[in-house]
Design a protein around this motif. Structure first.
Motif, short mmCIF file in Angstrom:
data_model
loop_
_atom_site.label_atom_id
_atom_site.label_comp_id
_atom_site.label_asym_id
_atom_site.label_seq_id
_atom_site.Cartn_x
_atom_site.Cartn_y
_atom_site.Cartn_z
N ASP A 20 -43.40 -70.05 78.74
CA ASP A 20 -43.16 -70.08 77.30
C ASP A 20 -41.70 -70.47 77.07
OD1 ASP A 20 -45.87 -69.10 76.37
OD2 ASP A 20 -45.30 -67.49 77.73
N HIS A 184 -48.80 -62.04 70.69
CA HIS A 184 -48.97 -62.54 69.33
C HIS A 184 -49.71 -61.52 68.45
CE1 HIS A 184 -53.27 -63.41 69.93
NE2 HIS A 184 -52.93 -63.81 71.13
N SER A 185 -50.47 -60.62 69.07
CA SER A 185 -51.17 -59.58 68.33
C SER A 185 -51.53 -58.46 69.30
CB SER A 185 -52.44 -60.15 67.67
OG SER A 185 -53.12 -59.15 66.94
N ALA A 211 -39.13 -61.96 63.36
CA ALA A 211 -40.57 -61.95 63.61
C ALA A 211 -40.95 -63.20 64.40
CB ALA A 211 -41.32 -61.91 62.28
N GLY A 212 -41.81 -63.04 65.35
CA GLY A 212 -42.31 -64.17 66.12
C GLY A 212 -41.57 -64.43 67.42
N VAL A 213 -40.40 -63.83 67.62
CA VAL A 213 -39.62 -64.09 68.83
C VAL A 213 -40.36 -63.61 70.07
CG1 VAL A 213 -37.54 -63.46 70.10
CG2 VAL A 213 -37.37 -64.19 67.74
N ALA A 215 -43.58 -63.20 70.61
CA ALA A 215 -44.75 -64.02 70.91
C ALA A 215 -44.37 -65.39 71.44
CB ALA A 215 -45.61 -64.18 69.65
N ALA A 216 -43.23 -65.93 71.03
CA ALA A 216 -42.79 -67.23 71.51
C ALA A 216 -42.16 -67.15 72.90
CB ALA A 216 -41.80 -67.85 70.53
#
Length: 230
Positions: A20, A184-185, A211-213, A215-216
């Motif tokens: 990733d 991601h969830s 937010a999102g860091v 999951a990325a």
């Protein structure tokens, strides 16, 4: 973590072979700021050592090194502690499953003694996870030492390998009771930190990240805990 004598922040993180965003994964580690980072799924093959060393530098941490044969497990330390010795071991799996293993480091904590820290990644098959756990515990038959085992168990607290780890009361879960996979969830608590009774759990402190860091950066969310050597 602030430099407090006898205190230790331990984190565990499955980085999915840096497939990733490795720069974001390093940003996550810097935000968590652990004294000891237990890693799973770091690169194992082509230019693996160079890539892991580069990641350690990006995390502002020191790599204990030499992770060949460990199934992609290893350990980083911050400048606040020192790794006196380190070992890397393979756990047997059925072909063609990904190799598994564990890393061990004896960490010296200023003003607080020594802690044996283990990064482990168990297999995908339930029977393998049990045999992996039994082999690990046999290797770690350490009397009177502070002990931390952290990693991706590939099962939650209802699994048999998890039960073997906490059976007998030598280890108990100390990281937050929240899901870590998929990033991601998150729905499953696969990543956990366990510690021996002589290590006292301090109040948990979150880190501020957009937010999102998570999951990325990887398909797992790291988990961490602050411990005091009592």
């Amino acid at each position: 973590m602030t430099d407090l004598a006898g205190h230790l922040r331990v984190a565990t993180y499955n980085t999915r072979d840096f497939l990733d965003d490795g720069a974001l994964a390093a940003r996550v580690v810097r935000a968590v700021d652990p004294d000891v980072l237990c890693l799973q799924e770091v690169p194992r093959r082509l230019f693996a050592g160079v890539r892991v060393a580069r990641f350690a530098k990006a995390c502002s941490m020191t790599w204990v090194g030499g992770h060949r044969g460990s199934g992609g497990t290893t350990i980083f330390t911050s400048e606040r502690v020192r790794a006196d010795r380190a070992e890397h071991h393979r756990l047997p799996v059925r072909w063609p499953d990904r190799t598994r293993g564990y890393a061990v480091a004896e960490v010296v904590v200023p003003g607080g003694g020594r802690v044996v820290v283990v990064s482990v990644h168990l297999g995908l098959r339930p029977d393998e996870r049990v045999s992996h756990t039994e082999g690990l515990l046999g290797h770690l038959a350490i009397k009177g030492a502070h002990l931390v085992v952290a990693g991706d168990l590939n099962e939650d607290e209802s699994g048999p390998a998890y039960g073997r780890l906490v059976m007998g009361g030598v280890l108990r879960p100390v990281s937050p009771e929240r899901a870590t996979f998929p990033a991601h969830s998150p729905r499953r608590r696969l990543d956990v930190v366990l510690a021996s009774a002589g290590l006292r759990v301090l109040p948990h402190r979150e880190v501020a990240l957009p937010a999102g860091v998570f999951a990325a950066a990887s398909d797992h969310v790291p988990t961490w805990v602050d411990l005091a050597l009592s």
